[in-house]
Design a protein around this motif. Structure first.
Motif, short mmCIF file in Angstrom:
data_model
loop_
_atom_site.label_atom_id
_atom_site.label_comp_id
_atom_site.label_asym_id
_atom_site.label_seq_id
_atom_site.Cartn_x
_atom_site.Cartn_y
_atom_site.Cartn_z
N ASP A 113 -2.60 -7.11 11.90
CA ASP A 113 -4.05 -6.98 11.68
C ASP A 113 -4.42 -5.58 11.19
OD1 ASP A 113 -3.49 -5.64 14.02
OD2 ASP A 113 -5.24 -6.37 15.08
N GLY A 114 -3.47 -4.88 10.61
CA GLY A 114 -3.77 -3.53 10.14
C GLY A 114 -2.74 -3.06 9.13
N LEU A 115 -2.39 -1.78 9.24
CA LEU A 115 -1.42 -1.17 8.32
C LEU A 115 -0.38 -0.40 9.11
CD1 LEU A 115 -3.91 0.45 5.78
CD2 LEU A 115 -2.71 -1.71 5.52
N ARG A 116 0.82 -0.36 8.60
CA ARG A 116 1.86 0.49 9.17
C ARG A 116 2.09 1.63 8.20
NH1 ARG A 116 4.95 0.63 13.44
NH2 ARG A 116 4.67 -1.55 13.93
N VAL A 117 2.02 2.84 8.73
CA VAL A 117 2.19 4.05 7.93
C VAL A 117 3.35 4.83 8.55
CG1 VAL A 117 1.09 6.13 7.07
CG2 VAL A 117 -0.28 4.10 7.52
N GLY A 118 4.47 4.84 7.91
CA GLY A 118 5.63 5.52 8.48
C GLY A 118 6.22 4.71 9.62
N GLY A 119 7.01 5.37 10.44
CA GLY A 119 7.71 4.67 11.52
C GLY A 119 6.85 4.33 12.72
N ASN A 120 6.07 5.28 13.22
CA ASN A 120 5.35 5.07 14.47
C ASN A 120 3.84 5.06 14.35
OD1 ASN A 120 7.75 4.96 15.94
ND2 ASN A 120 7.83 7.18 16.09
N VAL A 121 3.31 5.08 13.16
CA VAL A 121 1.85 5.14 12.99
C VAL A 121 1.36 3.78 12.52
CG1 VAL A 121 -0.05 6.22 11.75
CG2 VAL A 121 1.92 7.58 12.42
N ARG A 122 0.39 3.25 13.26
CA ARG A 122 -0.18 1.95 12.93
C ARG A 122 -1.69 2.07 12.95
NH1 ARG A 122 0.00 -3.39 16.44
NH2 ARG A 122 -1.07 -4.72 14.96
N LEU A 123 -2.34 1.63 11.88
CA LEU A 123 -3.79 1.61 11.80
C LEU A 123 -4.24 0.18 12.06
CD1 LEU A 123 -4.21 3.73 8.55
CD2 LEU A 123 -4.27 4.52 10.92
N ARG A 124 -5.14 0.01 13.03
CA ARG A 124 -5.59 -1.34 13.39
C ARG A 124 -7.01 -1.57 12.94
NH1 ARG A 124 -4.10 -3.28 19.18
NH2 ARG A 124 -5.39 -4.87 18.29
N GLY A 125 -7.34 -2.80 12.73
CA GLY A 125 -8.72 -3.12 12.43
C GLY A 125 -8.83 -4.14 11.33
N VAL A 173 -17.32 -4.14 6.96
CA VAL A 173 -15.88 -4.40 6.96
C VAL A 173 -15.38 -4.11 5.54
CG1 VAL A 173 -14.09 -6.13 7.25
CG2 VAL A 173 -16.08 -6.15 8.75
N PRO A 174 -14.55 -3.08 5.40
CA PRO A 174 -14.08 -2.73 4.05
C PRO A 174 -13.04 -3.72 3.54
CG PRO A 174 -13.03 -1.34 5.67
CD PRO A 174 -14.03 -2.17 6.40
N ASP A 175 -12.86 -3.73 2.25
CA ASP A 175 -11.86 -4.58 1.61
C ASP A 175 -10.47 -4.06 2.01
OD1 ASP A 175 -10.62 -6.41 -0.18
OD2 ASP A 175 -10.49 -4.80 -1.67
N PRO A 176 -9.60 -4.91 2.57
CA PRO A 176 -8.28 -4.44 3.01
C PRO A 176 -7.46 -3.82 1.87
CG PRO A 176 -8.72 -6.62 3.89
CD PRO A 176 -9.83 -6.31 2.94
N ALA A 177 -7.58 -4.35 0.67
CA ALA A 177 -6.84 -3.78 -0.46
C ALA A 177 -7.31 -2.37 -0.78
CB ALA A 177 -6.98 -4.68 -1.69
#
Length: 76
Positions: free
Chosen positions: A46-58, A24-28
């Motif tokens: 529980d992840g990151l939002r990149v732009g309007g419609n892109v979401r990275l989960r995990g 599990v990588p460091d979220p920062a």
């Protein structure tokens, strides 16, 4: 995690690009790397939002049963 949750998660893992890491990588650190490509990336749920419609989960814990349903080869 219930049967339906596993089913939908397995479908999500099969459907899109998935990065599998042995830890599990460091979220920062993940946010820092993503911001190299998209400076507007930000934490979101529980992840990151990149732009309007892109979401990275995990991160998502990958149990052997979930890996089998997602079609991920044994040993990952």
């Amino acid at each position: 995690m219930g049967l339906f949750s596993d089913f939908f998660l397995a479908r999500r893992l099969r459907k899109g690009p998935t990065l599998l890491l042995p830890y599990v990588p460091d979220p920062a650190a993940v946010l820092e790397v993503v911001r190299l490509h998209a400076p507007d990336a930000r934490p979101y749920g529980d992840g990151l939002r990149v732009g309007g419609n892109v979401r990275l989960r995990g991160p998502i814990a990958l149990a052997p049963g979930l890996a089998a349903r997602a079609g991920i080869p044994a040993g990952w």
